[in-house]
Design an enzyme around this catalytic site. Structure first.
Site, mmCIF file in Angstrom:
data_model
loop_
_atom_site.group_PDB
_atom_site.id
_atom_site.type_symbol
_atom_site.label_atom_id
_atom_site.label_comp_id
_atom_site.label_asym_id
_atom_site.label_seq_id
_atom_site.Cartn_x
_atom_site.Cartn_y
_atom_site.Cartn_z
ATOM 1 N N HIS A 155 -41.732 22.045 29.968
ATOM 2 C CA HIS A 155 -41.897 20.595 30.130
ATOM 3 C C HIS A 155 -42.115 20.239 31.592
ATOM 4 O O HIS A 155 -41.801 21.030 32.484
ATOM 5 C CB HIS A 155 -40.672 19.843 29.596
ATOM 6 C CG HIS A 155 -40.634 19.748 28.101
ATOM 7 N ND1 HIS A 155 -40.190 20.777 27.304
ATOM 8 C CD2 HIS A 155 -41.010 18.754 27.260
ATOM 9 C CE1 HIS A 155 -40.282 20.418 26.033
ATOM 10 N NE2 HIS A 155 -40.789 19.192 25.980
ATOM 11 N N LYS A 159 -38.041 15.960 33.287
ATOM 12 C CA LYS A 159 -37.227 15.969 32.057
ATOM 13 C C LYS A 159 -35.762 16.238 32.397
ATOM 14 O O LYS A 159 -35.460 17.124 33.202
ATOM 15 C CB LYS A 159 -37.756 17.044 31.097
ATOM 16 C CG LYS A 159 -37.075 17.030 29.743
ATOM 17 C CD LYS A 159 -37.818 17.879 28.741
ATOM 18 C CE LYS A 159 -37.067 17.972 27.432
ATOM 19 N NZ LYS A 159 -36.839 16.664 26.807
#
Ligand code: NAP
Length: 266
Positions: A155, A159
């Protein structure tokens, strides 16, 4: 058919702003209000970068839910506030559609009970991308035939939670088919802590965080003389919006908490 009136929590965020663009173009959805940390009392359309929508912004989530006539709360914030907003929505007769990830099992159990008690529909979906949901389902299927598996999720570096909700959900689905056992060499040792990733029921989950990424996952199964890799990539946040729309529409038609978009696809 009347439009579904939505409150969006996290409207300036990467996902929240995409949800606003979805509402702007979808005939079935309408913006009722927003919950944000800034811009109390301002209209969405007056915030630079946000779509031309009339919804009022509240910084007090409770006031927003009390004062706004709404059907659905779309929450795309942080685990801490996502949980609080979801609870508040249910307590105020608004159906939550939650993309925020990182809720604990205890929080999920509590929200499930509350949705049942209030006789309201609720959706919590760690991944709104249809392709990702299929990746999870295919992984569950593959786990019937392969004993060993590792998950690599990747990601963007903003995040907050790791591993991702999708990785945890994938592992839970695999767990339903896989006999619990420790993988790798019984005597393996990490010479640098964390080298083998997070451990869940003997499976390993590795989390990469890098600029340039959106949301990606590989589920790698290993068997004698072969590996099988099931891979999904979300390149833009638009990939999540068909799932948000489907959830907002369907949540009006059932009671209780649905965890995972796959239950709505079927
Ligand atoms: P983001 O860009 O950081 O957006 C989060 C937004 O929430 C920010 O604008 C933040 O405001 C706001 N916020 C924080 N606390 C708040 C509060 N108390 N009230 C209202 N707004 C608040 O993150 P993102 O990438 O959009 O992701 C949001 C969530 O969705 C994360 O949990 C992420 O894991 C999840 N996600 C889910 C999916 C899915 O398919 N289910 C896909 C992608 C991401 P500030 O900027 O002021 O902090």
């Amino acid at each position: 058919m009347s439009k579904i009136k939505c409150i969006v929590a996290g409207p300036r965020g990467k996902m929240g702003s995409e949800a606003l663009r979805l509402i702007e173009k979808e005939d079935s959805l309408e913006l009722a209000a927003c919950i944000d940390r800034k811009h109390e009392g301002e209209l969405v359309k007056n915030i630079p970068g946000l779509p031309d929508l009339d919804g009022v912004i509240y910084t007090d989530a409770e006031a927003c839910l009390l004062e706004t006539e709404a059907d659905v709360l779309i929450d795309l914030t942080t685990p801490e506030y996502g949980y609080k907003h979801t609870k508040l929505a249910l307590e105020n007769g608004v159906r939550p559609v939650v993309g925020t990830t990182g809720f604990t099992e205890d929080q999920l159990d509590e929200l499930k009970e509350l949705a049942e008690e209030k006789q309201l529909g609720a959706v919590i979906a760690p991944n709104f991308a249809v392709g990702a949901v299929l990746m999870m389902q295919f992984s569950k299927w593959a786990a019937k035939h392969f004993d060993d598996v590792e998950i690599i999720e990747k990601h963007h570096d903003q995040k907050l939670d790791a591993p991702s909700g999708t990785a945890v959900k994938t592992a839970q689905l695999i767990q339903e088919e896989r006999e619990s056992h420790k993988q790798g060499h019984p005597d393996e040792k990490e010479t640098i802590s964390g080298a083998r990733g997070a451990e869940m029921d003997g499976m390993r989950i590795h989390s990469l965080r890098l600029p340039g990424l959106v949301a990606h996952q590989e589920v790698v199964f290993g068997g004698l003389g072969q590996t099988l890799t099931i891979k999904h990539d979300s390149y833009t946040r638009e990939s999540f919006m068909s799932g948000v729309k489907l959830s907002a529409e369907q949540v009006m038609n059932f009671t209780g908490l649905v965890y995972g978009l796959e239950h709505l696809l079927d």
